[in-house]
Write an enzyme that holds these catalytic residues in place. Structure first.
Site, short mmCIF file in Angstrom:
data_model
loop_
_atom_site.label_atom_id
_atom_site.label_comp_id
_atom_site.label_asym_id
_atom_site.label_seq_id
_atom_site.Cartn_x
_atom_site.Cartn_y
_atom_site.Cartn_z
CD GLU A 141 -3.33 7.50 5.52
OE1 GLU A 141 -4.38 6.93 5.87
OE2 GLU A 141 -2.19 7.14 5.87
CD GLU A 199 -2.63 1.25 2.61
OE1 GLU A 199 -2.84 2.34 3.18
OE2 GLU A 199 -3.06 0.16 3.04
#
Length: 550
Positions: free
Chosen positions: A439, A434
């Site tokens: 974020e 990933e």
């Protein structure tokens, strides 16, 4: 193996003192020295043809006693003392030939009262590693530097099988590139020299400092770990021995341990002068060392023969300039179905998220040249949002992704721009890999993070970097990821803030040689989003464009 037993009746050293002062009596608790102290040892490889061992120099010692709290071994061979709570240690004697050693063990009881036992043993060592010496010295003399530009150049893992399988790599902590640059750690230079049949080691640091690890700072009168004045002067002798750690037994390690004389160490002080070689080549050296005061932990260091420069971190290793595809969001309505599809549902998504993902026009639409992903509170107290993805439509290996975006407002929002391995259905997360390009959380406006998740580090991963962003909810910023065969760099407005470039690329650390797809979403709450504000109504992540280059 040959086994010897030495039994010693301990001298009892307990004392009671009666102190009288101001008509009050004070009496110390009874002090108990260990008794029935028994020391035994087994020399590896002893048989009728090898009376002094197989040449590895490995000896396993076992000590038992009544009322003992811990055991300290002194091998009288120039190495550090070793402490064992269970009384069992394995030690490598490294002097070649048949050598006599006097080993002493001290069993400590309550109040620090102790008893001792000794053994004299003859051990044969014939270990040599000419290939390792050649790599270390280049045939004469070679200087090594911290591989500070690599993530994981300093790491911490376990040294105990009780913690599962995570004892052959830095599973607990991996330093990001240049993480310790505020200290003098990266000023260290380490020179190995081979002359007249002797291998030596010298540490040089113009500041005259060493980095003291946190568990040792109080021993030297400091409050926190960092670089402090330290006696590092002098050339140290280096002996090589066969590695015997729990990690060597199962890991694909080199198999040799370096033993430095006179308390020598690699600039990062954690109480040992014994380093196991994990891997070595003409340009890179990785070592593992068990922490001196806590044998449950092992530190990992990576060194290089080319001193890295922090200035080089301003550039990506490969420039991608050919536009592979893009979405400029210049057609009002629903997002382009040739590029985007959706994840739907409210199952928490593995992070205890609170939103229900939909494809409704209230949650996702294109207008005025931008994509809007809207997280909103519903009348029934639930939350809805959207999660777009390019799975099965736009998947790629290597390249650069640029996403120009404004982030949502609202405490409890968790916007993300990220990527997932396209083979996740058969190579389940985190093995598929990933890549979190960006974020953020609404409770900490102005801070974003970029992370990597693999089987070597996932969830609260150590492979992460943070950046400060000015006015991210009201101003446009470009969040980028540059992915090559060797490293993945993360940028904000074309400035790198974190690079992932593991020193060892394998299935655990580098699943990034197959296709990934892009995901855009705004989650609510969950493990990162946290508590949602009671007055939250809605928050929108606005995307101006998504561009992929190769």
């Amino acid at each position: 193996m040959m086994k010897k037993n030495i039994f010693l009746s301990s001298l009892l050293l307990g004392f009671l003192f009666l102190l009288n002062s101001c008509e009050e009596d004070y009496q110390l608790d009874t002090l108990v020295a260990p008794t029935n102290l028994e020391l035994s040892y087994e020399i590896s490889g002893v048989d009728d043809d090898n009376l002094y061992g197989d040449g590895s120099g490995t000896v396993t010692f076992t000590t038992t006693a009544d009322d003992a709290i811990t055991y300290t071994y002194n091998f009288n061979d120039g190495t550090d003392e070793e402490v064992a709570a269970d009384g069992i240690v394995s030690h490598n004697f490294t002097s070649n030939g048949i050598v006599t050693y006097d080993v002493t063990v001290t069993a400590v009881g309550t109040g620090g009262i102790s008893s001792t036992a000794s053994a004299t043993l003859d051990v044969y060592c014939s270990f040599s590693d000419e290939e390792a010496v050649e790599y270390l010295t280049g045939g004469s003399s070679r200087t090594w530097y911290w591989a500070a530009d690599e993530s994981g150049h300093l790491g911490l893992g376990y040294n105990n099988t009780a913690y599962g399988d995570d004892y052959t790599w830095a599973s607990w902590y991996q330093a990001s590139a240049w993480e310790k640059s505020a200290s003098n750690l990266y000023d260290c230079e380490f020179t190995f020299t081979y002359a007249d049949g002797e291998l030596t080691f010298e540490q040089v640091n113009e500041s005259g400092t060493a980095y003291i690890q946190g568990d040792y700072v109080s021993d030297y009168g400091y409050d926190e770990e960092g670089s402090y004045e330290f006696d590092i002067d002098g050339v140290k002798s280096v002996t090589l021995s066969s590695a015997s750690s729990v990690a060597t037994e199962v890991g694909d390690y080199w198999g040799t341990t370096m033993n430095f004389s006179d308390d020598g160490f690699f600039g990062f002080y954690m109480g040992t002068s014994e380093y196991e070689i994990v891997s070595i080549s003409d340009t890179e050296l990785q070592v593992r060392a068990v922490q001196g005061n806590n044998s449950d932990y092992a530190w990992y260091h990576t060194f290089t023969t080319t001193k890295p420069s922090e200035d080089d971190e301003d550039e990506v290793d490969v420039e991608y300039t050919d536009l592979l595809w893009s979405d400029e969001f210049d057609t009002d309505g629903t997002p382009d179905t040739t590029i985007w599809t959706y994840d739907l549902g409210d199952d928490g998504w593995g992070n205890s998220e609170e939103q229900n993902y939909t494809s409704d026009a209230d949650n996702v639409y294109v207008s005025d040249g931008t994509l809007k992903i809207v997280a909103k509170a519903e009348d029934d107290g639930s939350y809805t949002s959207a999660r777009l993805k390019t799975e099965d439509l736009k998947e790629f290996t290597y390249g650069r992704v640029d996403v120009r975006a404004k982030l949502p407002e609202g405490v409890g929002t968790w916007p993300a721009i990220w990527m997932l391995g396209a083979n996740y259905s058969t190579n389940t997360w985190p093995a598929c890999g990933e890549i979190d390009i960006m974020e953020a959380v609404g409770s900490d406006v102005g801070s974003i993070s970029s992370s990597i998740h693999t089987t070597s580090s996932s969830g609260d991963t150590s492979n992460t970097g943070d950046a400060s962003v000015e006015d991210p909810t009201s101003e446009w910023h470009v969040y980028s990821m540059n992915w090559s065969e060797d490293e993945i760099s993360f940028l904000v407005d074309d400035v790198i803030h974190y690079t992932y470039d593991p020193s060892t690329q394998d299935d655990d650390t580098w699943p990034f040689d197959t296709d990934q797809f892009i995901i855009l979403n705004v989650a609510m709450g969950g493990t990162l989003g946290g508590t949602i504000a009671d007055d939250f109504v809605s928050g929108t992540m606005e995307i101006d464009y998504v561009r992929v280059y190769q």
